[in-house]
Design a protein around this motif. Structure first.
Motif, PDB file in Angstrom:
ATOM      1  N   PHE A   1       0.732  -1.314  -0.145  1.00  0.00           N
ATOM      2  CA  PHE A   1      -0.047  -0.027   0.093  1.00  0.00           C
ATOM      3  C   PHE A   1       0.919   1.401   0.031  1.00  0.00           C
ATOM      4  O   PHE A   1       0.509   2.448  -0.547  1.00  0.00           O
ATOM      5  N   TRP A   2       2.132   0.994   0.611  1.00  0.00           N
ATOM      6  CA  TRP A   2       3.003   2.281   0.686  1.00  0.00           C
ATOM      7  C   TRP A   2       3.439   2.795  -0.637  1.00  0.00           C
ATOM      8  O   TRP A   2       4.062   3.729  -0.581  1.00  0.00           O
ATOM      9  N   ALA A   3       3.472   2.056  -1.880  1.00  0.00           N
ATOM     10  CA  ALA A   3       4.366   2.157  -3.036  1.00  0.00           C
ATOM     11  C   ALA A   3       3.245   2.688  -3.854  1.00  0.00           C
ATOM     12  O   ALA A   3       3.644   2.930  -4.972  1.00  0.00           O
ATOM     13  N   TYR A   4       1.940   3.034  -3.479  1.00  0.00           N
ATOM     14  CA  TYR A   4       1.049   3.842  -4.552  1.00  0.00           C
ATOM     15  C   TYR A   4       0.124   4.947  -3.734  1.00  0.00           C
ATOM     16  O   TYR A   4       0.056   4.815  -2.440  1.00  0.00           O
ATOM     17  N   ALA A   5      -0.044   6.025  -4.592  1.00  0.00           N
ATOM     18  CA  ALA A   5      -0.594   7.018  -3.939  1.00  0.00           C
ATOM     19  C   ALA A   5      -2.321   6.737  -4.501  1.00  0.00           C
ATOM     20  O   ALA A   5      -2.913   7.047  -5.589  1.00  0.00           O
ATOM     21  N   TRP A   6      -2.906   6.073  -3.410  1.00  0.00           N
ATOM     22  CA  TRP A   6      -4.382   5.721  -3.613  1.00  0.00           C
ATOM     23  C   TRP A   6      -5.270   6.890  -3.611  1.00  0.00           C
ATOM     24  O   TRP A   6      -5.115   8.092  -2.960  1.00  0.00           O
ATOM     25  N   ALA A   7      -6.515   7.052  -4.365  1.00  0.00           N
ATOM     26  CA  ALA A   7      -7.328   7.917  -4.561  1.00  0.00           C
ATOM     27  C   ALA A   7      -7.981   8.585  -3.138  1.00  0.00           C
ATOM     28  O   ALA A   7      -7.787   9.852  -2.975  1.00  0.00           O
ATOM     29  N   GLY A   8      -8.070   8.004  -2.205  1.00  0.00           N
ATOM     30  CA  GLY A   8      -8.493   8.266  -0.805  1.00  0.00           C
ATOM     31  C   GLY A   8      -7.343   9.242  -0.107  1.00  0.00           C
ATOM     32  O   GLY A   8      -7.866  10.235   0.272  1.00  0.00           O
ATOM     33  N   GLY A   9      -6.150   8.682  -0.022  1.00  0.00           N
ATOM     34  CA  GLY A   9      -5.038   9.568   0.321  1.00  0.00           C
ATOM     35  C   GLY A   9      -4.928  10.766  -0.433  1.00  0.00           C
ATOM     36  O   GLY A   9      -4.455  12.109   0.022  1.00  0.00           O
ATOM     37  N   GLN A  10      -4.964  10.744  -1.704  1.00  0.00           N
ATOM     38  CA  GLN A  10      -4.688  11.880  -2.662  1.00  0.00           C
ATOM     39  C   GLN A  10      -5.793  12.974  -2.379  1.00  0.00           C
ATOM     40  O   GLN A  10      -5.319  14.295  -2.246  1.00  0.00           O
ATOM     41  N   ALA A  11      -6.952  12.665  -2.366  1.00  0.00           N
ATOM     42  CA  ALA A  11      -7.979  13.692  -2.164  1.00  0.00           C
ATOM     43  C   ALA A  11      -7.890  14.169  -0.710  1.00  0.00           C
ATOM     44  O   ALA A  11      -7.904  15.451  -0.498  1.00  0.00           O
ATOM     45  N   LEU A  12      -7.355  13.648   0.201  1.00  0.00           N
ATOM     46  CA  LEU A  12      -7.487  13.933   1.529  1.00  0.00           C
ATOM     47  C   LEU A  12      -6.400  14.849   1.741  1.00  0.00           C
ATOM     48  O   LEU A  12      -6.275  15.880   2.350  1.00  0.00           O
ATOM     49  N   ALA A  13      -5.200  14.548   1.311  1.00  0.00           N
ATOM     50  CA  ALA A  13      -4.038  15.527   1.212  1.00  0.00           C
ATOM     51  C   ALA A  13      -4.256  16.716   0.541  1.00  0.00           C
ATOM     52  O   ALA A  13      -4.027  17.849   1.165  1.00  0.00           O
ATOM     53  N   ARG A  14      -5.065  16.654  -0.738  1.00  0.00           N
ATOM     54  CA  ARG A  14      -5.444  17.972  -1.287  1.00  0.00           C
ATOM     55  C   ARG A  14      -6.488  18.633  -0.428  1.00  0.00           C
ATOM     56  O   ARG A  14      -6.086  20.032  -0.265  1.00  0.00           O
ATOM     57  N   HIS A  15      -7.163  18.144   0.189  1.00  0.00           N
ATOM     58  CA  HIS A  15      -8.322  18.858   1.069  1.00  0.00           C
ATOM     59  C   HIS A  15      -7.526  19.457   2.315  1.00  0.00           C
ATOM     60  O   HIS A  15      -7.692  20.521   2.382  1.00  0.00           O
ATOM     61  N   VAL A  16      -6.454  18.887   2.981  1.00  0.00           N
ATOM     62  CA  VAL A  16      -5.752  19.400   3.854  1.00  0.00           C
ATOM     63  C   VAL A  16      -4.938  20.482   3.525  1.00  0.00           C
ATOM     64  O   VAL A  16      -4.939  21.704   4.213  1.00  0.00           O
ATOM     65  N   LEU A  17      -4.248  20.460   2.259  1.00  0.00           N
ATOM     66  CA  LEU A  17      -3.402  21.597   1.718  1.00  0.00           C
ATOM     67  C   LEU A  17      -4.309  22.704   1.483  1.00  0.00           C
ATOM     68  O   LEU A  17      -3.914  24.045   1.554  1.00  0.00           O
ATOM     69  N   ASP A  18      -5.487  22.668   0.907  1.00  0.00           N
ATOM     70  CA  ASP A  18      -6.415  23.465   0.535  1.00  0.00           C
ATOM     71  C   ASP A  18      -7.260  24.162   1.540  1.00  0.00           C
ATOM     72  O   ASP A  18      -7.628  25.330   1.636  1.00  0.00           O
TER      73      ASP A  18
ATOM     74  N   LEU B   1     -12.226  14.697  -7.868  1.00  0.00           N
ATOM     75  CA  LEU B   1     -11.985  13.875  -9.091  1.00  0.00           C
ATOM     76  C   LEU B   1     -10.271  13.471  -9.182  1.00  0.00           C
ATOM     77  O   LEU B   1      -9.743  14.390  -9.576  1.00  0.00           O
ATOM     78  N   VAL B   2     -10.176  12.517  -8.812  1.00  0.00           N
ATOM     79  CA  VAL B   2      -8.447  12.297  -8.555  1.00  0.00           C
ATOM     80  C   VAL B   2      -8.027  11.199  -9.845  1.00  0.00           C
ATOM     81  O   VAL B   2      -8.603   9.962  -9.637  1.00  0.00           O
ATOM     82  N   PRO B   3      -6.903  11.472 -10.246  1.00  0.00           N
ATOM     83  CA  PRO B   3      -6.444  10.634 -11.105  1.00  0.00           C
ATOM     84  C   PRO B   3      -5.499   9.701 -10.387  1.00  0.00           C
ATOM     85  O   PRO B   3      -4.612   9.882  -9.759  1.00  0.00           O
ATOM     86  N   ALA B   4      -5.795   8.246 -10.515  1.00  0.00           N
ATOM     87  CA  ALA B   4      -5.281   7.428  -9.499  1.00  0.00           C
ATOM     88  C   ALA B   4      -5.062   6.036 -10.470  1.00  0.00           C
ATOM     89  O   ALA B   4      -5.967   5.344 -10.766  1.00  0.00           O
ATOM     90  N   PRO B   5      -3.614   5.623 -10.846  1.00  0.00           N
ATOM     91  CA  PRO B   5      -3.551   4.658 -11.874  1.00  0.00           C
ATOM     92  C   PRO B   5      -4.024   3.295 -11.466  1.00  0.00           C
ATOM     93  O   PRO B   5      -4.342   2.444 -12.299  1.00  0.00           O
ATOM     94  N   LEU B   6      -4.189   3.109 -10.147  1.00  0.00           N
ATOM     95  CA  LEU B   6      -4.648   1.488  -9.805  1.00  0.00           C
ATOM     96  C   LEU B   6      -6.254   1.454  -9.781  1.00  0.00           C
ATOM     97  O   LEU B   6      -6.708   0.502  -8.983  1.00  0.00           O
ATOM     98  N   GLU B   7      -7.037   2.527  -9.977  1.00  0.00           N
ATOM     99  CA  GLU B   7      -8.376   2.501 -10.024  1.00  0.00           C
ATOM    100  C   GLU B   7      -8.803   2.052 -11.279  1.00  0.00           C
ATOM    101  O   GLU B   7      -8.385   1.854 -12.263  1.00  0.00           O
ATOM    102  N   ASN B   8     -10.177   1.767 -11.275  1.00  0.00           N
ATOM    103  CA  ASN B   8     -10.749   1.207 -12.467  1.00  0.00           C
ATOM    104  C   ASN B   8     -11.304   2.256 -13.674  1.00  0.00           C
ATOM    105  O   ASN B   8     -12.190   2.112 -14.362  1.00  0.00           O
ATOM    106  N   ALA B   9     -10.743   3.400 -13.509  1.00  0.00           N
ATOM    107  CA  ALA B   9     -11.045   4.600 -14.274  1.00  0.00           C
ATOM    108  C   ALA B   9     -10.074   5.853 -14.485  1.00  0.00           C
ATOM    109  O   ALA B   9      -9.050   5.483 -13.512  1.00  0.00           O
ATOM    110  N   LEU B  10     -10.037   6.684 -15.275  1.00  0.00           N
ATOM    111  CA  LEU B  10      -9.172   7.660 -15.435  1.00  0.00           C
ATOM    112  C   LEU B  10      -8.998   8.534 -14.265  1.00  0.00           C
ATOM    113  O   LEU B  10      -7.948   8.804 -13.740  1.00  0.00           O
ATOM    114  N   VAL B  11     -10.291   8.804 -13.555  1.00  0.00           N
ATOM    115  CA  VAL B  11     -10.354   9.442 -12.353  1.00  0.00           C
ATOM    116  C   VAL B  11     -11.239   8.934 -11.606  1.00  0.00           C
ATOM    117  O   VAL B  11     -12.279   8.114 -12.077  1.00  0.00           O
TER     118      VAL B  11
END
Length: 256
Positions: free
Chosen positions: A97-114, A237-247
């Protein structure tokens, strides 16, 4: 429980850190480009040799297979990333899990920075931190103290390396915290409701928290989030390569 502080001059000196460095490339996170992480990808060369031994995770994971997607164990994967994921899974005996930026983490990180006011000057726990993406975001947003917790020693090493890469200080805490009561003022967790056994343990832990609780939760067919206990605080709407859609549509939920 293992605990140490990762900062600009630490991380990556032990066998787990060396493994992380050897199997990842440092680069910007797609939805949070101001943060750089050591992440795996199809182009990352995988050196031969055994992975360092780690204690088994408390949540059982299904055996690796070459079927597309990860089923109950996590998000679905795309073809190139899928091969890389399964290769590392087979070597480590657990999902990296540590080797990928999962959608939930990306969105939460973006939310915290914003919305840095959510964490500025406060103590923060990043639960099941994986790469430490959310912890790094909280530190960059001005949190007084950030702790990132995970049961995987590779995740602890990755978080230390990623804190160093971004010039922030994060306390890295190993072990299973879910039977304890968190003391931090803010609890952040990206993508922890993807399987029922984990959700059943995570929810009581979050309910015992005395402060703000924010969750990054992707919209997937497989979800165990008790939505009646949360209020939406944002949608991404998060781009995440390990999900089943582009975003992947991902909601930030606040515990009420």
């Amino acid at each position: 429980m293992e605990e140490f502080t990762a900062s600009g001059d630490s991380g990556g000196s032990d066998e787990f850190g060396r493994f992380v460095r050897a199997h990842t490339t440092l680069g910007p996170v797609p939805y949070v480009p101001e943060i750089r992480l050591h992440l795996a990808g199809p182009a990352t060369a995988a050196p031969a040799g055994p992975a360092p031994a780690a204690e088994p995770a408390p949540i059982a994971e299904p055996a690796p297979s070459r079927e597309p997607g990860l089923g109950a164990a996590g998000p679905q994967a795309e073809s190139g990333e899928d091969d890389r994921l399964y290769e590392m899974w087979e070597r480590l005996g657990r999902l990296p899990f540590w080797a990928y930026a999962w959608a939930g983490g990306q969105a939460l990180a973006r939310h915290v920075l914003d919305h840095p006011e959510l964490v500025r000057g406060r103590s923060v726990l990043d639960l099941a931190g994986g790469s430490g993406l959310v912890a790094v975001a909280a530190a960059l947003a001005g949190a007084a103290r950030v702790t990132s917790n995970d049961v995987d020693p590779h995740a602890l090493a990755a978080t230390a390396l990623n804190a160093r890469a971004n010039g922030v200080t994060v306390t890295v805490l190993g072990g299973d915290l879910l039977d304890s009561t968190p003391a931090e003022e803010v609890i952040l967790a990206g993508d922890v409701f993807y399987e029922r056994p984990l959700a059943r343990r995570v929810m009581p832990f979050l309910e015992r928290a005395g402060g703000t609780v924010l969750i990054g939760h992707p919209e997937r067919a497989c979800s165990y989030l008790p939505r009646d206990r949360f209020q939406p605080a944002g949608r991404h709407l998060v781009p995440a390569p390990l999900e089943n859609a582009l975003v992947t549509a991902t909601t930030i939920w606040r515990l009420v």
